[in-house]
Design a protein around this motif. Structure first.
Motif, PDB file in Angstrom:
ATOM      1  N   LEU A 150       0.610   4.186  -2.752  1.00  0.00           N
ATOM      2  CA  LEU A 150       0.233   5.599  -2.289  1.00  0.00           C
ATOM      3  C   LEU A 150       1.499   6.465  -2.614  1.00  0.00           C
ATOM      4  O   LEU A 150       1.115   7.765  -3.377  1.00  0.00           O
ATOM      5  CB  LEU A 150      -0.101   5.530  -0.997  1.00  0.00           C
ATOM      6  N   GLY A 164       0.942  -1.280  -0.188  1.00  0.00           N
ATOM      7  CA  GLY A 164       0.073  -0.066  -0.019  1.00  0.00           C
ATOM      8  C   GLY A 164       0.792   1.033   0.094  1.00  0.00           C
ATOM      9  O   GLY A 164       0.515   2.137  -0.710  1.00  0.00           O
ATOM     10  N   ASN A 170      -5.010  -0.701   1.019  1.00  0.00           N
ATOM     11  CA  ASN A 170      -5.038   0.042   2.190  1.00  0.00           C
ATOM     12  C   ASN A 170      -5.073  -0.739   3.437  1.00  0.00           C
ATOM     13  O   ASN A 170      -6.136  -1.156   3.698  1.00  0.00           O
ATOM     14  CB  ASN A 170      -5.964   1.194   2.184  1.00  0.00           C
TER      15      ASN A 170
END
Length: 218
Positions: free
Chosen positions: A90, A86, A132
């Motif tokens: 990101l 994640g 996430n």
């Protein structure tokens, strides 16, 4: 009459508990919300993105209540791996958003978006949702563990209430964004939005890396 009202009122109370808990967790600045907001402002595959996010949340909530909360809690290595994946995603998305913030753009409210295909939009929605770790910590572990404590006959009501919070929020965020379209017709507004999104993504990536390294080396 009282014998009917008591189970119904109890079921509604459990459903309301799930709704309030889920809504309190989901209404926050995050990668998934920022992406849905941006798609709503661009009027780009909004229905598909909103539907995917709402259904994914409902499935994760159901999985959490049905036992995934306990399974993930027993596998910290999996949580660390998800945090690393994640963080990378990101960081890349945040860097791209900051690059967009350097160039002026504007929203044409009368036209659909031309930036992403439907498949690409859904792929990014899936990445923001499934890569996430906080989704699993909040939706699966926290909400799921609380829902799992409910009597078996009331767990469905809890899931229904929590899932309805996701539907309400994503529909409001995605389709309500169009009311902001006139303001985002200004190029500067898009630069500010992309700057905020990029900064948010990089901060979240740094926090995820810290979480992963703490779990590995702590």
């Amino acid at each position: 009459m009282d014998t009917l009202l008591t189970p119904i009122s109890l079921a509604l109370s459990v459903s309301l508990q799930g709704l309030v808990l889920s809504l309190g967790l989901i209404v926050a600045i995050g990668a998934q919300n920022a992406f849905v907001l941006r798609q709503g402002l661009r009027r780009e595959h909004v229905g598909s993105v909103v539907l995917f996010c709402a259904v994914a949340d409902a499935l994760l909530l159901t999985a959490g209540v049905m036992g995934m909360a306990r399974a993930l809690g027993e596998r910290p290595g999996l949580a660390n791996a998800m945090a690393l994946a994640g963080a990378v995603f990101l960081a890349v998305y945040g860097w791209r958003a900051l690059q967009r913030a350097r160039h002026a753009s504007q929203l044409r409210a009368s036209e659909g978006g031309d930036g992403l295909s439907r498949g690409a939009a859904l792929a990014q929605a899936a990445a923001f949702t499934l890569l996430n770790p906080h989704v699993y910590l909040d939706t699966v572990l926290l909400v799921g563990s609380i829902g799992a404590q409910q009597p078996a006959a009331l767990r469905g009501w809890f899931v229904a209430g929590a899932s309805s919070a996701s539907v309400f929020w994503f529909v409001s965020l995605g389709f309500g964004a169009r009311w902001l379209a006139p303001w985002f017709a200004k190029p500067r507004a898009w630069q500010v939005l992309d700057g905020l999104i990029g900064t948010t993504m990089l901060v979240l990536a740094a926090l995820l890396l810290r979480h992963a390294f703490t779990g590995i080396f702590g």
